[in-house]
Design a protein around this motif. Sequence first.
Motif, PDB file in Angstrom:
ATOM      1  N   THR A  72      19.100  28.876  35.660  1.00  5.08           N
ATOM      2  CA  THR A  72      19.583  27.583  36.146  1.00  5.08           C
ATOM      3  C   THR A  72      19.362  27.445  37.646  1.00  5.08           C
ATOM      4  N   LEU A  73      19.707  28.520  38.361  1.00  4.91           N
ATOM      5  CA  LEU A  73      19.590  28.459  39.830  1.00  4.91           C
ATOM      6  C   LEU A  73      18.129  28.402  40.264  1.00  4.91           C
ATOM      7  N   SER A  74      17.271  29.075  39.518  1.00  3.91           N
ATOM      8  CA  SER A  74      15.845  29.033  39.873  1.00  3.91           C
ATOM      9  C   SER A  74      15.298  27.634  39.667  1.00  3.91           C
ATOM     10  N   GLU A  75      15.776  26.986  38.617  1.00  3.28           N
ATOM     11  CA  GLU A  75      15.304  25.628  38.371  1.00  3.28           C
ATOM     12  C   GLU A  75      15.797  24.689  39.465  1.00  3.28           C
ATOM     13  N   LEU A  76      17.032  24.874  39.868  1.00  2.00           N
ATOM     14  CA  LEU A  76      17.608  24.047  40.921  1.00  2.00           C
ATOM     15  C   LEU A  76      16.905  24.329  42.249  1.00  2.00           C
ATOM     16  N   ASP A  77      16.663  25.607  42.483  1.00  2.00           N
ATOM     17  CA  ASP A  77      15.875  26.069  43.644  1.00  2.00           C
ATOM     18  C   ASP A  77      16.400  25.614  45.000  1.00  2.00           C
ATOM     19  N   VAL A  78      17.709  25.796  45.173  1.00  2.00           N
ATOM     20  CA  VAL A  78      18.311  25.558  46.494  1.00  2.00           C
ATOM     21  C   VAL A  78      19.153  26.788  46.838  1.00  2.00           C
ATOM     22  N   PRO A  79      19.480  26.994  48.112  1.00  2.00           N
ATOM     23  CA  PRO A  79      20.314  28.149  48.456  1.00  2.00           C
ATOM     24  C   PRO A  79      21.636  28.119  47.672  1.00  2.00           C
ATOM     25  N   TYR A  80      22.077  29.296  47.251  1.00  2.00           N
ATOM     26  CA  TYR A  80      23.303  29.387  46.455  1.00  2.00           C
ATOM     27  C   TYR A  80      24.297  30.291  47.173  1.00  2.00           C
ATOM     28  N   LEU A  81      25.367  29.678  47.656  1.00  2.00           N
ATOM     29  CA  LEU A  81      26.398  30.443  48.364  1.00  2.00           C
ATOM     30  C   LEU A  81      27.667  30.491  47.522  1.00  2.00           C
ATOM     31  N   ALA A  82      28.225  31.665  47.362  1.00  2.00           N
ATOM     32  CA  ALA A  82      29.483  31.778  46.636  1.00  2.00           C
ATOM     33  C   ALA A  82      30.570  32.216  47.615  1.00  2.00           C
ATOM     34  N   ALA A  83      31.567  31.346  47.788  1.00  2.00           N
ATOM     35  CA  ALA A  83      32.670  31.661  48.703  1.00  2.00           C
ATOM     36  C   ALA A  83      33.936  31.937  47.886  1.00  2.00           C
ATOM     37  N   GLN A  84      34.934  32.531  48.508  1.00  2.00           N
ATOM     38  CA  GLN A  84      36.099  32.999  47.766  1.00  2.00           C
ATOM     39  C   GLN A  84      37.410  32.461  48.339  1.00  2.00           C
ATOM     40  N   ALA A  85      38.346  32.173  47.434  1.00  2.00           N
ATOM     41  CA  ALA A  85      39.736  31.970  47.840  1.00  2.00           C
ATOM     42  C   ALA A  85      40.463  33.256  47.439  1.00  2.00           C
ATOM     43  N   VAL A  86      41.218  33.848  48.356  1.00  2.00           N
ATOM     44  CA  VAL A  86      41.878  35.101  47.986  1.00  2.00           C
ATOM     45  C   VAL A  86      42.912  34.834  46.895  1.00  2.00           C
ATOM     46  N   GLU A  87      42.959  35.725  45.926  1.00  2.00           N
ATOM     47  CA  GLU A  87      43.781  35.508  44.731  1.00  2.00           C
ATOM     48  C   GLU A  87      44.925  36.523  44.627  1.00  2.00           C
ATOM     49  N   ARG A 155      23.017  24.711  58.420  1.00  2.00           N
ATOM     50  CA  ARG A 155      21.822  25.337  58.988  1.00  2.00           C
ATOM     51  C   ARG A 155      20.754  25.571  57.911  1.00  2.00           C
ATOM     52  N   LEU A 156      21.191  25.946  56.708  1.00  2.00           N
ATOM     53  CA  LEU A 156      20.220  26.154  55.622  1.00  2.00           C
ATOM     54  C   LEU A 156      19.544  24.837  55.253  1.00  2.00           C
ATOM     55  N   ILE A 157      20.352  23.789  55.238  1.00  2.00           N
ATOM     56  CA  ILE A 157      19.788  22.486  54.881  1.00  2.00           C
ATOM     57  C   ILE A 157      18.832  21.998  55.975  1.00  2.00           C
ATOM     58  N   SER A 158      19.205  22.212  57.249  1.00  2.00           N
ATOM     59  CA  SER A 158      18.265  21.815  58.317  1.00  2.00           C
ATOM     60  C   SER A 158      16.969  22.583  58.186  1.00  2.00           C
ATOM     61  N   ALA A 552      14.073  27.671  52.581  1.00  2.00           N
ATOM     62  CA  ALA A 552      15.431  27.544  52.024  1.00  2.00           C
ATOM     63  C   ALA A 552      15.411  27.167  50.545  1.00  2.00           C
ATOM     64  N   GLY A 553      14.566  27.848  49.797  1.00  2.00           N
ATOM     65  CA  GLY A 553      14.623  27.750  48.335  1.00  2.00           C
ATOM     66  C   GLY A 553      15.526  28.852  47.796  1.00  2.00           C
ATOM     67  N   PHE A 554      15.643  28.922  46.487  1.00  2.00           N
ATOM     68  CA  PHE A 554      16.473  29.964  45.870  1.00  2.00           C
ATOM     69  C   PHE A 554      15.646  31.234  45.701  1.00  2.00           C
ATOM     70  N   ILE A 555      16.191  32.353  46.100  1.00  2.00           N
ATOM     71  CA  ILE A 555      15.527  33.638  45.863  1.00  2.00           C
ATOM     72  C   ILE A 555      16.237  34.286  44.682  1.00  2.00           C
ATOM     73  N   PRO A 556      15.550  34.424  43.553  1.00  2.00           N
ATOM     74  CA  PRO A 556      16.220  34.914  42.349  1.00  2.00           C
ATOM     75  C   PRO A 556      16.697  36.360  42.513  1.00  2.00           C
ATOM     76  N   PRO A 557      17.726  36.712  41.741  1.00  2.00           N
ATOM     77  CA  PRO A 557      18.292  38.054  41.836  1.00  2.00           C
ATOM     78  C   PRO A 557      17.422  39.091  41.129  1.00  2.00           C
ATOM     79  N   ALA A 558      17.572  40.345  41.512  1.00  2.00           N
ATOM     80  CA  ALA A 558      16.874  41.432  40.833  1.00  2.00           C
ATOM     81  C   ALA A 558      17.711  42.687  40.972  1.00  2.00           C
ATOM     82  N   PRO A 559      17.679  43.538  39.966  1.00  2.00           N
ATOM     83  CA  PRO A 559      18.379  44.810  40.134  1.00  2.00           C
ATOM     84  C   PRO A 559      17.657  45.646  41.172  1.00  2.00           C
TER      85      PRO A 559
END
Length: 970
Positions: A72-87, A155-158, A552-559
């Motif tokens: 899905t993310l590769s198709e979207l091909d934009v930077p993907y940031l995951a932020a956290q709320a402490v739980e 900055r990523l979008i610029s 600033a495209g998506f870089i897919p994950p790899a092990p």
Amino acid sequence: GNTAHYDGVISALEARGLRVIPAFACGLDSRPAIEQYFQDNGKARVDALVSLTGFSLVGGPAYNDAAAASDTLSELDVPYLAAQAVEFQSLESWEKSAQGLTPVEATMMVAIPEIDGSTGALVFGGRSGDIAPGASRDMQVHNERADMLARRVQRLISLRKSSRATRKIAMVLFNFPPNGGSVGTAAFLSVFSSLYNSLKAMQQAGYTVDLPDSVDDLRNRLLDGNSKRYGTTANVHAHIEVNDHVRTEIHLADIEKQWGAAPGRHQTDGRSIFVLGAQFGNVFVGIQPAFGYEGDPMRLLFEHGFAPTHAFAGFYRWLREQFKADAVVHFGTHGALEFMPGKQTALSAECWPDRLIADLPNFYLYAGNNPSEGTIAKRRSAATLISYQTPPVTHAGLYKGLLELKSSLERWRSLTPEANDERGQLADLIHVQACAIDLVPDGDVWSSDQAVEAIAKLTNTVLEYEYSLIPNGLHVVGEGVSQDERAGLLAAMADAGHQLELSNDIAMAIAQDKPLPAGEQLSADVLDALRRVNTLLSQDHELPALLHALDAGFIPPAPGGDLIRNPDVLPTGRNMHGFDPMRIPSAFAMKDGESQAKRLLARHIADGNALPETIALVLWGTDNLKSEGGPIAQALSLMGAKPRLDGYGRLCGAELISLEELGRPRIDVMLTLSGIFRDLLPLQVKLLAEAAFLAGTAQDEAPEQNFVRKHVLAHMAEHDCDIETATLRVFSNAEGAYGSNLNHLIDAGCWNDEDELAETYTRRKCFAYGRSGTPVKSPAMLNSILKNVDLAYQNLESVELGVTTIDHYFDTLGGISRAIKRSSGTDVPVYVSDQTRSEGKVRTISEQIALETRTRTLNPKWYEGLLEHGYEGVRNIEAQVSNTVGWSATTGQVQPWIYKQITQTFVLDENMRRRLSELNPAASTKLANRLIEASERNYWTPDEETLEALRRASEELEDIMEGISAEAVA
Ligand code: BEZ
Ligand code: MG
């Protein structure tokens, strides 16, 4: 309705002029929301995707479908940031803590989303811990962090919107260790060729690049340039005036506390701070300054990290504010930025890596076999990784005296026992040949019975050397692997992955993408797998990934992992991650760990020792991330414990297995963890502490059947302490600190006796991590356990990384060995458990160093492969020698012939000496001086003539170096 934390992020983004489409997905699968709101007919309507869920993209907290997420993310091909709320803690406790996130938070909210391809972990909100009446229990935003998130997204979008022709890119090279001809070197990488290819590809893609004439030109402009005028290790590109530094450095007070008044002592002439590097059009290539404490014994004792130098802070500020980079690329494994002090994960504005990188988009070209340190860079410096391939591996083969010996051994095998006379003569010859290359001790004489046995042993040894796998040269970004190299690598992979011996013809046919030779067969699965690897290896995936990242495209994950054992690391050019920590150690690892533990005990006993009561085991993050937790499983198996899993198969603690099932006593295991392990596998830190606690408190078990319990009881009787303290077995650095620093001490040669090494090691590593996961400084406890250790060991997980390849092995395993010696007064056996082949093999450290010396350091195939890369090859050879001295210093178990033969090969051979000094004068001088240092420390005793020759060589090399500086003055 409890959404103030989300609202706060939206406001922060909008405050920066960004338009936000918030979407919420029920059912823990974000794909419907993405399809509905973020895409039009499969095309992205957004420029960046930010996840605030704290979960994986598809699957939520219980399971994750990373493959679906990555698609899905590769198709979207934009930077993907995951932020956290402490739980599981309050915002205030996060803010105060040295860890940042709790173990469960770090695993669930950071490590698992990273498998989807996320980057940029950052806390944006949580609940207040304020318990005053009327205080709100609702979620709230953390304004400063939400703003940092918004800045990073902006900055990523610029970057994405900018034109390539006007983009300004900073490329950062490293200088590790400083002052030894190592400027611009990186693990496994031919940096200057790779950099040249990258600049060229960028130019072709539309960047404004003044391309140097050649790789040599590029290297000269960076390393020489005006460096002689300034007495620096590289060209001085810019000056930061002290006044400007004082005026603009907002963290000046913190830096001055550590390093004194600006500009300090590093990279400065007293009036200004030097920025090292050179500019090529819109691309600036800079040299990252050093930590600054490498040669400073007092600072190396410090338990905690501290501030970067004026030069270090100035360098990053210059990139951001003067050069105004649109993005930075850290070029190769690895630098110091991400190891600067601060929280482990989810950094705050107080943490140094965050202060230095701030909102600058950060891409990091990183060795594909190093998921652990790569992950540190990802989390602590908000980097997106672009993996690069490690050099192809190949069989070491034989050379010189080893070849001659082998042909005698083969003749011996062909003789029948009746051919008595000839056998006698041949045995003498074999003896002489083996003596000549120090394979058997000089004075050793063989009776005819002993000869048969000795020759059989020699045959095995030579065979082991011949078929050892070694890395071949250095990797060049932008170049595929050659056909011959692919054939060698495919054979190694067939062996490691499928227990198959491929003939040269078959390997070559696959490498050439041709049908197999007539009459040859391979199972369809194996053939497909090898053909896939071959195709991927013959293409370059790294430059396209670099260009894509800079768009600033998506870089897919790899092990991350070793190609010969995990072909899924291909294609490279991806954002590397570790194995799901909730599943470490896996069932497979537990089974394997049990056999490896047995193998270790068998080897120790075969050497004439009793069953050990206490074992010191060194654990690294990398090894465990690559092997699903193999080394952790060994520790559990030795103690007679296993992981306790919840209904979803996720790790939640430890439990003991019964003594009946174990079939031997529980062995006491003291663990020293790298700082990286501690950061990346916090649940496993607790798992190990709990296993030790359970074993130590198993009241019904007889002490003779439970050595943990036995030692805990003895300790409590002797020292009046509680059981929680007496069962502490897991040690590491203080939070926020990494390494024992022995590597720096030894590299600088600034130490007097070996006890200083033990002292540095124990000061750095005396933090006990108990069941709570919070460390307590416990030097007395550490020393008390060290007194009783019977053996120390560590696993070797990677063909590319031998114990003499990098300085970390002697830093950790060598360090603990020296600490044991100081506490117990004895030299205990030190083993390396080699996991690089399917079977596993336990060697003493002395055997391992001899093996690596023969198959690598002294092997023309190895060093010529490196010398093809000139300057950087010499640096790699020098590192190998310095690391060998590190083992002498820490264990005393390096055989003296090793230094003799290294001297003969690299210093006394005039031709070789000249080659090395022409390619890299600083590294070759260091090499000669290191051999002299080894003799002064009595690690070997060269005869007068050799020593004299070494001294002459060293002086001659120093003269060359001085000649270079004299030229500068003139
Ligand atoms: C680790 O993964 O723990 C590690 C990697 C390199 C050096 C030391 C430790
Ligand atoms: Mg490292």
